[in-house]
Design an enzyme around this catalytic site. Structure first.
Site, PDB file in Angstrom:
ATOM      1  N   GLU A  24      59.545  79.581 -24.431  1.00 31.54           N
ATOM      2  CA  GLU A  24      59.889  78.170 -24.262  1.00 31.54           C
ATOM      3  C   GLU A  24      60.582  77.611 -25.502  1.00 31.54           C
ATOM      4  OE1 GLU A  24      55.931  78.705 -21.971  1.00 31.54           O
ATOM      5  OE2 GLU A  24      56.898  79.535 -23.747  1.00 31.54           O
ATOM      6  N   TYR A  70      49.115  63.393 -29.501  1.00 32.48           N
ATOM      7  CA  TYR A  70      49.981  62.774 -30.490  1.00 32.48           C
ATOM      8  C   TYR A  70      51.419  62.967 -30.010  1.00 32.48           C
ATOM      9  CZ  TYR A  70      52.657  62.228 -34.776  1.00 32.48           C
ATOM     10  OH  TYR A  70      53.576  61.831 -35.705  1.00 32.48           O
TER      11      TYR A  70
END
Length: 136
Positions: A57, A126
């Protein structure tokens, strides 16, 4: 609650084909495919190394940028040796969320695949992109 989206089976086929034909040995064991916003399919394989080589990825993000595809809609990773769809690791989930907050990720196995928002794979995470917005 996870919101499912239509599965892009062409992406799964592209990643599976790449895994079958290009993933040989221990250096390349995963393939990834993503659909760019303009409809193109971008593909990549991981670069395994004992020091922590990048997942498929992550290589895909660079390959997409090298081809001028800066907006991706959907991504999938497929393992070699017919392992099928493999969900992204934690690091990849975070990076994918940071680069493409609206990205859909194909997860699941065989006939039970589904496309879910990357944010659903990292609840209460986050968001690095928020930091970039505040700095600007």
């Amino acid at each position: 609650m996870t919101t499912a989206h239509p599965v892009d089976h062409e992406l799964i086929q592209a990643a599976a084909h790449l895994a079958r034909t290009r993933c040989r040995g221990d250096n390349h064991t995963m393939a990834a495919a993503a659909r760019a916003r303009d409809g193109r399919i971008i593909t990549a394989v991981n670069a395994y190394h004992f020091s922590g080589g990048p997942c498929a990825e992550l290589v895909l993000i660079g390959a997409a940028a090298a081809q001028g595809a800066y907006e991706l809609d959907t991504v999938v990773a497929v393992g070699d040796r017919d392992r099928g769809v493999v969900p992204p690791c934690g690091r990849c989930r975070q990076v994918l969320l940071d680069y493409f907050p609206t990205l859909k990720v194909i997860v699941g196995n065989e006939d039970r695949t589904r496309a879910v928002p990357v944010a659903d794979l990292l609840p209460e995470s986050y968001v690095w992109a928020d930091h970039q917005l505040e700095a600007g």
